[in-house]
Enzyme design. Structure first.
Site, mmCIF file in Angstrom:
data_model
loop_
_atom_site.group_PDB
_atom_site.id
_atom_site.type_symbol
_atom_site.label_atom_id
_atom_site.label_comp_id
_atom_site.label_asym_id
_atom_site.label_seq_id
_atom_site.Cartn_x
_atom_site.Cartn_y
_atom_site.Cartn_z
ATOM 1 N N HIS A 46 0.318 -15.810 8.379
ATOM 2 C CA HIS A 46 0.704 -14.365 8.039
ATOM 3 C C HIS A 46 2.168 -13.945 7.834
ATOM 4 C CE1 HIS A 46 -3.786 -13.698 8.405
ATOM 5 N NE2 HIS A 46 -3.425 -14.638 9.377
ATOM 6 N N HIS A 88 -0.339 -16.466 3.271
ATOM 7 C CA HIS A 88 -1.438 -16.091 2.281
ATOM 8 C C HIS A 88 -0.840 -15.261 1.251
ATOM 9 C CE1 HIS A 88 -1.946 -11.730 3.301
ATOM 10 N NE2 HIS A 88 -1.644 -12.158 4.833
#
Length: 209
Positions: free
Chosen positions: A150, A8
Site C-alpha cells: 500500500h 495496488h
C-alpha cells in the site's frame, strides 16, 4: 537479492479521495485493469516469490501476478496499510473539520501523529521493515521478491531504506499501480527505481483471463 514493491490499483475510495487504511476495500474496474497490466508486465521481472498484504485490494493484484507467474502468494500482516482507526473512509475536508489538531499535525509533523484508534508512522515503519529483514534471511541472494502493498507502507519501507526521517514522509509520492525496486546484498541496500509507472502504459490484452 531484489525487492519489487507493488502498490495496488484504484479502488472507489481512492477515486473519491477517502482515507483508506486497513478497511478492506476492493479494486474497481480501473484497478482490476491495472492489476492485469501489472501481472502481464511482471513476467519480464524475473520474480521468484510473491508476498502480499492480506487485504483484498492487494490480494487481487497478487492473485493476478500468481496466475501470470505460476507462483503462490504468501501473505504478511506487516505489509498492511497504516491503520487509520476513526479516520477510515474520511475525506480530507472532513478530517480538517472533525480532527483539526490531527489534521494540522499530520500535514506539518507526520512523525508525531498517532491516528485516533489507529497506528503511527513509526509503528508502520517498524512492522513493514521487519518483513524486509525476515525475507532477506529466508531467501537466497539471487531471489527477486514481489511485495504487493500500500501507499504509506511502501513509502515507509523506502524511507527507512534511504535513512529518511519520518518528519520528511510527505516528500515522497506514490502512484496507484506503481513499482519501487531495490537491491540488497552484502554491501547494503540500494534503490533502483521509485514510483515507476511505465508498465501501466502497456495494453492488458495478453494478460491472464
Amino acid at each position: 537479492m531484489k525487492f519489487s514493491l507493488v502498490r495496488h490499483g484504484e479502488t472507489e475510495w481512492n477515486k473519491l479521495g477517502r482515507f483508506q487504511g486497513q478497511y478492506d476495500t476492493q479494486l474497481n474496474e480501473a484497478g482490476l485493469e491495472q492489476a492485469r497490466v501489472i501481472a502481464r508486465a511482471s513476467r519480464e521481472w524475473g520474480i521468484t516469490a510473491i508476498y502480499s498484504s492480506p487485504l483484498t485490494r492487494t490480494m487481487q493484484v497478487a492473485t493476478e501476478m500468481s496466475r501470470a507467474l505460476d507462483l503462490p502468494v504468501h501473505t504478511r500482516d506487516g505489509l498492511k496499510e497504516l491503520a487509520l482507526g476513526d479516520l477510515e473512509g474520511v475525506e480530507g475536508e472532513e478530517m480538517r473539520k472533525g480532527w483539526p489538531e490531527v489534521f494540522s499535525t499530520w500535514n506539518n509533523h507526520p512523525e508525531r501523529v498517532l491516528m485516533p484508534g489507529g497506528e503511527s508512522l513509526a509503528i508502520l515503519e517498524d512492522r513493514s521493515w521487519q518483513v524486509i529483514l525476515d525475507l532477506e534471511q529466508q531467501h537466497p541472494k539471487e531471489a527477486h521478491l514481489a511485495l504487493v502493498s500500500h501507499n504509506f507502507a511502501i513509502r515507509a519501507i523506502c524511507g527507512k531504506m534511504l535513512g529518511m526521517p519520518l518528519e520528511n514522509f510527505h516528500r515522497l509520492r506514490l502512484a496507484l499501480g506503481s513499482v519501487c525496486t531495490f537491491e540488497s546484498d552484502e554491501r547494503g541496500r540500494r534503490l533502483l527505481a521509485y514510483n515507476s509507472t511505465g508498465h501501466l502504459l502497456q495494453p492488458s490484452a495478453a494478460a491472464p483471463d
